[in-house]
Design a protein around this motif. Sequence first.
Motif, PDB file in Angstrom:
ATOM      1  N   ASP A 277     -19.094  35.364  19.734  1.00  0.00           N
ATOM      2  CA  ASP A 277     -20.517  35.039  19.836  1.00  0.00           C
ATOM      3  C   ASP A 277     -21.251  35.919  18.821  1.00  0.00           C
ATOM      4  O   ASP A 277     -21.270  37.145  18.944  1.00  0.00           O
TER       5      ASP A 277
ATOM      6  N   HIS B   3     -22.062  35.737  31.209  1.00  0.00           N
ATOM      7  CA  HIS B   3     -21.824  35.247  29.851  1.00  0.00           C
ATOM      8  C   HIS B   3     -20.434  35.600  29.321  1.00  0.00           C
ATOM      9  O   HIS B   3     -19.638  34.720  29.023  1.00  0.00           O
TER      10      HIS B   3
ATOM     11  N   ASN C 140     -17.802  32.614  29.734  1.00  0.00           N
ATOM     12  CA  ASN C 140     -17.580  31.813  28.533  1.00  0.00           C
ATOM     13  C   ASN C 140     -16.387  32.284  27.708  1.00  0.00           C
ATOM     14  O   ASN C 140     -16.179  31.814  26.592  1.00  0.00           O
TER      15      ASN C 140
ATOM     16  N   GLN D 297     -26.848  28.912  16.327  1.00  0.00           N
ATOM     17  CA  GLN D 297     -27.937  28.666  17.288  1.00  0.00           C
ATOM     18  C   GLN D 297     -29.275  28.948  16.627  1.00  0.00           C
ATOM     19  O   GLN D 297     -29.384  29.956  15.930  1.00  0.00           O
TER      20      GLN D 297
ATOM     21  N   THR E 142     -24.644  32.187  20.616  1.00  0.00           N
ATOM     22  CA  THR E 142     -25.340  31.631  21.781  1.00  0.00           C
ATOM     23  C   THR E 142     -26.796  32.059  21.882  1.00  0.00           C
ATOM     24  O   THR E 142     -27.612  31.371  22.464  1.00  0.00           O
ATOM     25  N   ASP E 143     -27.122  33.258  21.367  1.00  0.00           N
ATOM     26  CA  ASP E 143     -28.462  33.820  21.561  1.00  0.00           C
ATOM     27  C   ASP E 143     -28.687  34.266  23.004  1.00  0.00           C
ATOM     28  O   ASP E 143     -29.829  34.419  23.450  1.00  0.00           O
ATOM     29  N   TYR E 144     -27.625  34.483  23.758  1.00  0.00           N
ATOM     30  CA  TYR E 144     -27.780  34.979  25.122  1.00  0.00           C
ATOM     31  C   TYR E 144     -28.645  36.235  25.135  1.00  0.00           C
ATOM     32  O   TYR E 144     -28.454  37.102  24.300  1.00  0.00           O
TER      33      TYR E 144
ATOM     34  N   TYR F 230     -30.972  29.460  24.253  1.00  0.00           N
ATOM     35  CA  TYR F 230     -29.520  29.676  24.281  1.00  0.00           C
ATOM     36  C   TYR F 230     -28.737  28.381  24.039  1.00  0.00           C
ATOM     37  O   TYR F 230     -29.090  27.321  24.541  1.00  0.00           O
ATOM     38  N   ASP F 231     -27.665  28.491  23.241  1.00  0.00           N
ATOM     39  CA  ASP F 231     -26.739  27.362  23.064  1.00  0.00           C
ATOM     40  C   ASP F 231     -25.484  27.617  23.893  1.00  0.00           C
ATOM     41  O   ASP F 231     -24.810  28.640  23.716  1.00  0.00           O
ATOM     42  N   ASP F 232     -25.185  26.699  24.765  1.00  0.00           N
ATOM     43  CA  ASP F 232     -24.021  26.808  25.642  1.00  0.00           C
ATOM     44  C   ASP F 232     -22.771  26.394  24.859  1.00  0.00           C
ATOM     45  O   ASP F 232     -22.719  25.287  24.329  1.00  0.00           O
ATOM     46  N   PRO F 233     -21.763  27.278  24.798  1.00  0.00           N
ATOM     47  CA  PRO F 233     -20.566  26.917  24.010  1.00  0.00           C
ATOM     48  C   PRO F 233     -19.877  25.650  24.505  1.00  0.00           C
ATOM     49  O   PRO F 233     -19.175  24.980  23.735  1.00  0.00           O
TER      50      PRO F 233
ATOM     51  N   ALA G 297     -22.841  22.813  23.032  1.00  0.00           N
ATOM     52  CA  ALA G 297     -23.662  22.863  21.824  1.00  0.00           C
ATOM     53  C   ALA G 297     -23.094  22.022  20.681  1.00  0.00           C
ATOM     54  O   ALA G 297     -23.840  21.457  19.893  1.00  0.00           O
TER      55      ALA G 297
END
Lengths: 341, 367
Positions: free
Chosen positions: B21, B94, B98, B303, B330-332, B337-340, B343
Amino acid sequence: MPIDCDLHPPTPRLADLLPHMDAHWRETLVSRGVDELISNYEPPGAPISARPGVARDVAGFLAAALDPLGTTAAILNPLLPVAMLHSEDMAAAYARAANDWIAARWLDADPRLRASILVAPQSPALAADEILRCAEDRRFVQVLLPALLDVPLGRRSLWPIYAAAERAGLPVGVHAGSAYLHAPGPIGWGSYVVEDHANMAGGFATQLTSLVAEGVFQRFPDLTVVLLESGVTWLPAHLWRLSKFWRGLRMEVPWLDESPQALVRRRLKVSLAPMDAPDVATFLHVIEQLDGAEMLLFSSDYPHWNDDRAPVPEGLPAELLRKMREENPRATYRRLAEVPA
Amino acid sequence: MNVQQTPVKETAAASRMAIADGDIHPSARSLNVLAPFLERRWIEHIQTFGTGPRHGFFTGPAYPKSQPGADRRDATPPEGGRAGSSLSFMQAQHLDANNIAFGILNPLAPSGQGFRNLELGTAMTRAVNDWQVACWTAPDSRLRASIVVPYEDAEASAAEIRRRAGDANFAQVLLLSRTGEPTGRRRYWPIFDAAIEAGLPVGIHAFGYGGHPITGSGWPSYYLEEMAGHAQASQAGLASLIFEGVFARHPALKLVLIESGFAWLPSFAWRLDRLWARMRAEVPHVKEPPSETIRRQVWVTTQPMEEPSDPAHLAEVIDWIGWDRLIFATDYPHWDYDDPAHAMPLPLDAATRQRFFRENARTVWGF
């Protein structure tokens, strides 16, 4: 019957404009020794500004600009940078003189010519007056603004300009260039002219964002916006991004009741030159991504010297070429109906 | 976008591919968290006078966000505090869920970057770097820190980079995109020189306040516009780095553009090439078409992924950029946020999937 939607007559010099100014400006501009209005965006000797040997006389210019392409109508966009002036009154005086000059010197000289109304956006009220004054001459087919001003194009302070344009039935053309009232890019003043040109695509993108976000297209349902010399290929990616953020943030702009992508495809036109893809095949892919065949307007951008390609790039499908050179311009500029097909 | 995500069961996560990430945002629960690393006088200074960004708001950003702190609403730790302030909750929600094998930490506000008071910025960035090691990378070996630097003071930034050089806790030097002047100007060169000396890539994350409107035409009205505009701000930084000759000076420089989108890159590179060809006389020190420099020395994180209605268009764009240049991020724990798991809409073969989700990150950051 090709129509050329972006042609640049040599920028008028003070001596050209003085005869069209009132006594006050005739006297004070001369006695103050005011310099010629030339923008740093287009240094006259820089290779990107003009190809070598451009004629300043009307006949010579048109022989080079129109005849080789068989152009039947061309829209003149004078790039006198009146938006750079800090005085509203002086700017309005220059704009008014430039419009009268272009009518007398150019439009009267050749029936193929049309022109955009140059306005000084410093005072939207004076700009609206100038639009309605010039619109009485049906050879003026568009309102012309530079891409970068002191406020984003969608801001309500500028709406009198859009109201006047819509009332006169004229599109608003936004042409590459800056009033240089802010740094020409979003992170300050770069070192080179070439950076200003690189950042101009981003400048157009942020202006499109502003027009969309502020609801200009909803508030003025008959208004068409034309991007001139903006490039085309940045549009799909920008619209994907903008539409994604709209989905997440539309609570902020509740009047924006449809995806920017759908809205822009209907209400925005964009000129061809400079064709900003490495080759025609790639360009066609981008037009497909944009679903943009109805958005494109043919332009030669003469005498700007963007690259060494022919103004009509080889390999464009005939159908697309016909749309760009005839159908789309006529759908955009209703006053072109008065030009014989 | 702001997905209400429930952590998946450990067994499911373990069966998924381990991924990297490229953009995780840790935050300090309060200023006092930095107390072990920051002199008392600076904590009192911030409490009394603020952090002094280049905008007018004593608290909060220049454009109010769409969510408090721009955070995912489900990312608030159970023990309270800001999203991203709890390592254990970040692990559960996270990193474990993930199957994140490697994550790059990019601390944002308040990190000392771009502060008007340069002395404060120097102290704060140094403290944030110490805090990243003590509270994040030391307890969790999956995480790597970014060296935050007070980039408006290039000499102080270079000193901070040299202080961290050789420390495997740090994977890159981090700048924000909205520097006070275009990022390639000579005043910033000591930062790039020091990064090269330390053998580190430079990441440029969107955001920051350089004092200039995010458009060349003044201040827009909406957060929506500021967010969209980060792409253009990153473009300006990239153009500056190219035309100032920073890449020519440092052929080994690896640049990562973070959270500014990527689909704009092909068009921008084409534009730069055309302009370079016509205007070479102005920049004779730039010896090759900019697209070649970009293809060799620039990476982009994914992202927020652009989402064309036809995924085939996304494939075209990535083909133009090169599948070896995109780094999944992801930008968590932020709202966009983009979910792996969702996305990437394109079906990818195993090798491409590994490059996109892991190996490109490894190439750049070397873990």
